[in-house]
Scaffold this active site. Structure first.
Site, short mmCIF file in Angstrom:
data_model
loop_
_atom_site.label_atom_id
_atom_site.label_comp_id
_atom_site.label_asym_id
_atom_site.label_seq_id
_atom_site.Cartn_x
_atom_site.Cartn_y
_atom_site.Cartn_z
N LYS A 105 35.01 42.78 48.25
CA LYS A 105 34.98 43.45 46.94
C LYS A 105 34.00 44.61 46.86
O LYS A 105 33.54 44.99 45.79
CB LYS A 105 34.74 42.47 45.79
CG LYS A 105 35.60 41.22 45.82
CD LYS A 105 37.01 41.45 46.31
CE LYS A 105 37.92 42.19 45.35
NZ LYS A 105 39.24 42.46 46.04
N SER A 106 33.70 45.19 48.01
CA SER A 106 32.80 46.35 48.05
C SER A 106 33.56 47.65 48.20
O SER A 106 32.94 48.70 48.35
CB SER A 106 31.86 46.24 49.26
OG SER A 106 31.13 45.08 49.22
N THR A 108 36.56 47.75 50.35
CA THR A 108 37.16 47.68 51.70
C THR A 108 38.49 48.45 51.76
O THR A 108 38.74 49.21 52.70
CB THR A 108 37.46 46.21 52.06
OG1 THR A 108 36.40 45.39 51.58
CG2 THR A 108 37.66 46.02 53.54
N TRP A 110 39.56 50.84 49.95
CA TRP A 110 39.31 52.27 49.84
C TRP A 110 38.81 52.83 51.18
O TRP A 110 39.29 53.86 51.65
CB TRP A 110 38.25 52.46 48.76
CG TRP A 110 38.06 53.84 48.21
CD1 TRP A 110 38.89 54.92 48.37
CD2 TRP A 110 36.97 54.28 47.40
NE1 TRP A 110 38.38 56.00 47.70
CE2 TRP A 110 37.20 55.63 47.09
CE3 TRP A 110 35.83 53.66 46.89
CZ2 TRP A 110 36.33 56.38 46.29
CZ3 TRP A 110 34.95 54.40 46.10
CH2 TRP A 110 35.20 55.74 45.81
N HIS A 172 34.82 41.28 57.63
CA HIS A 172 33.78 40.94 56.64
C HIS A 172 32.62 40.21 57.33
O HIS A 172 31.66 39.81 56.67
CB HIS A 172 34.35 40.00 55.58
CG HIS A 172 35.29 40.66 54.61
ND1 HIS A 172 35.10 41.92 54.11
CD2 HIS A 172 36.43 40.19 54.01
CE1 HIS A 172 36.09 42.20 53.26
NE2 HIS A 172 36.90 41.18 53.18
N SER A 202 33.58 41.95 40.45
CA SER A 202 34.85 42.18 41.14
C SER A 202 35.31 40.91 41.87
O SER A 202 36.49 40.53 41.81
CB SER A 202 34.69 43.35 42.12
OG SER A 202 35.91 43.65 42.72
N GLY A 328 38.01 49.82 39.50
CA GLY A 328 37.46 50.84 40.41
C GLY A 328 36.35 51.67 39.77
O GLY A 328 36.27 52.87 39.98
P1 A3P Z 1 36.90 46.34 40.82
O1 A3P Z 1 37.30 44.89 40.83
O2 A3P Z 1 35.51 46.54 40.31
O3 A3P Z 1 37.88 47.20 40.11
P2 A3P Z 1 37.87 45.39 48.20
O4 A3P Z 1 38.79 46.50 48.59
O5 A3P Z 1 36.69 45.26 49.10
O6 A3P Z 1 38.61 44.15 47.97
O7 A3P Z 1 37.20 45.84 46.82
C1 A3P Z 1 37.97 45.86 45.65
C2 A3P Z 1 37.27 46.73 44.63
O8 A3P Z 1 37.44 48.11 45.01
C3 A3P Z 1 37.91 46.58 43.26
O9 A3P Z 1 36.86 46.85 42.32
C4 A3P Z 1 38.95 47.69 43.29
O10 A3P Z 1 39.42 48.07 42.03
C5 A3P Z 1 38.15 48.79 43.99
N1 A3P Z 1 39.01 49.80 44.62
C6 A3P Z 1 40.16 49.63 45.30
N2 A3P Z 1 40.65 50.80 45.71
C7 A3P Z 1 39.79 51.76 45.29
C8 A3P Z 1 39.77 53.18 45.39
N3 A3P Z 1 40.72 53.84 46.01
N4 A3P Z 1 38.72 53.82 44.83
C9 A3P Z 1 37.73 53.16 44.20
N5 A3P Z 1 37.70 51.80 44.05
C10 A3P Z 1 38.73 51.12 44.60
#
Ligand code: A3P
Length: 363
Positions: A105-106, A108, A110, A172, A202, A328
């Site tokens: 949830k950091s 990944t 993206w 991870h 998240s 996001g």
């Molecule tokens: P939120 O739950 O705060 O919206 P991971 O990809 O590690 O699972 O992390 C998911 C988090 O990244 C979620 O945060 C998600 O919405 C956010 N996220 C996914 N794609 C993104 C993007 N293209 N740009 C910015 N944040 C993104």
């Protein structure tokens, strides 16, 4: 009791990166004969030997499975432990491999989108390919596979030797449990870190969306307490972050440390940093043509979230892609944490990370 093994062939991955890799041959260890135990909330069947090893580990209530186990110093589900052990035993790094590392949830998803697009920009032009770029039809998790959720999951041992260079993977796993597998000179690791406040919120949303029905929902209070005690998948979060942070200071040519909040604030300079680190810096001509800007747009939250593939498919078993794109934003935690909770987490961050030089912007 003898265990049997079978050679398993899986279909070619949807990933264009992997099309060159003929069919992967997987060796699958079957469960021991007899009466394998089934863990509530988990699908896999565990061998007696593995079950015995598991029972020797400290355990706590899990977030989306019944238990999390303390394995090699981090909290992990049984299924992930099996995959990580297989990865540690079988994976051979090559020069130029790229490993994307995060705690869940950091950002990944993206980071996978950005790295894939940067590395493959000469094959798939982000400026002109408005309809045929792989990201428009594949979720980033299909394009950059996880070691522990995809490649080495379910006892599989893939043959990755034919993949096009640079092979790009994700994990991870904390640095301490990864380092022996990436010793080959030239392997590069990109770590994306997000402030613990938003990472917690998240995680809490995500896990309650995807958890098995056999496991009761985790309340915000309970989840917060577990998180602050370090009990979260691949946590404690501070050890995960510090492991990669310290390594990025020690060997900056091997580990690039990025922050989610910096990407949100200034994507273009972070993209340039990423491309240079990966050995494929943007040329002046590319910058003038708008390549950097196009990559930023293509991988933006708004763009990825609206794609059909990210609304309706599953790229990782049991995980619906739509849950990967929530808000996001930076500082959404403010809408959830009470002042005493914010104070507790803030004090914890100061205590665990203070003096390391690792700081965050989170409000
Ligand atoms: P939120 O739950 O705060 O919206 P991971 O990809 O590690 O699972 O992390 C998911 C988090 O990244 C979620 O945060 C998600 O919405 C956010 N996220 C996914 N794609 C993104 C993007 N293209 N740009 C910015 N944040 C993104």
């Amino acid at each position: 009791m003898a265990s049997s093994s079978i050679i398993k062939t899986i279909p070619i991955m949807a990933n264009p990166n992997f099309n060159v890799c003929h069919k992967l041959e997987l060796l699958k260890e079957e469960g021991r004969s007899g009466d394998p135990k089934h863990q509530e909330g988990e699908e896999e069947v565990l061998s007696y030997e593995f079950q015995e090893m598991l029972e020797s580990l400290p355990k706590e209530r899990g977030w989306r499975t019944r238990y999390l186990y303390l394995f090699q110093g981090f909290w992990c589900q049984s299924k992930e432990i099996q995959a990580i052990m297989s990865f540690q035993k079988h994976f051979k790094s090559f020069q130029n491999d790229v490993v994307l590392a995060t705690i869940p949830k950091s950002g990944t998803t993206w980071l996978k989108a950005l790295t894939y697009t940067v590395l493959n920009r000469h094959r798939f032009d982000p400026v002109s390919s408005t309809t045929d770029h792989p990201l428009l039809a594949s979720n980033p998790h299909d394009l950059v596979p996880f070691f522990e959720y995809k490649l080495y999951a379910n006892g599989d041992v893939p043959d990755l030797s034919g993949l096009a260079s640079p092979r790009t993977f994700a994990t991870h796993v904390p640095f301490g449990s990864l380092k022996d597998s990436i010793e080959e000179p030239g392997v590069k690791v990109v770590y994306l870190c997000r402030n613990p406040f938003d990472t917690f919120i998240s995680s809490w949303h995500y896990i309650n969306n995807i958890k098995s029905e056999a496991v009761s929902p985790v309340s915000l209070e309970e989840g917060f307490d577990l998180y602050c005690r370090g009990v979260i998948g691949f946590g404690p979060f501070w050890e995960h972050m510090l492991g990669y942070w310290k390594e990025s200071l020690r060997t900056p040519e091997k580990v690039l440390f990025l922050r989610y909040e910096d990407l949100k604030q200034d994507m273009e300079s972070n993209l340039k940093k990423l491309a240079s680190f990966l050995g494929v810096p943007f040329t002046e001509e590319e910058e003038q043509k708008g390549v950097v800007h196009s990559i930023s747009d293509l991988c933006s939250f708004e763009n990825l979230k609206k794609l059909e593939v990210n609304k309706s498919s599953k790229s990782i078993k049991n995980f619906e892609n739509r849950h990967l794109f929530r808000k996001g934003e930076v500082s959404d935690w403010i809408n959830y944490l009470s002042p005493p909770q914010a104070e507790r987490l803030s004090a914890l961050v100061d205590d665990k990370l203070g003096g390391s030089g690792l700081t965050f912007r989170y409000n």
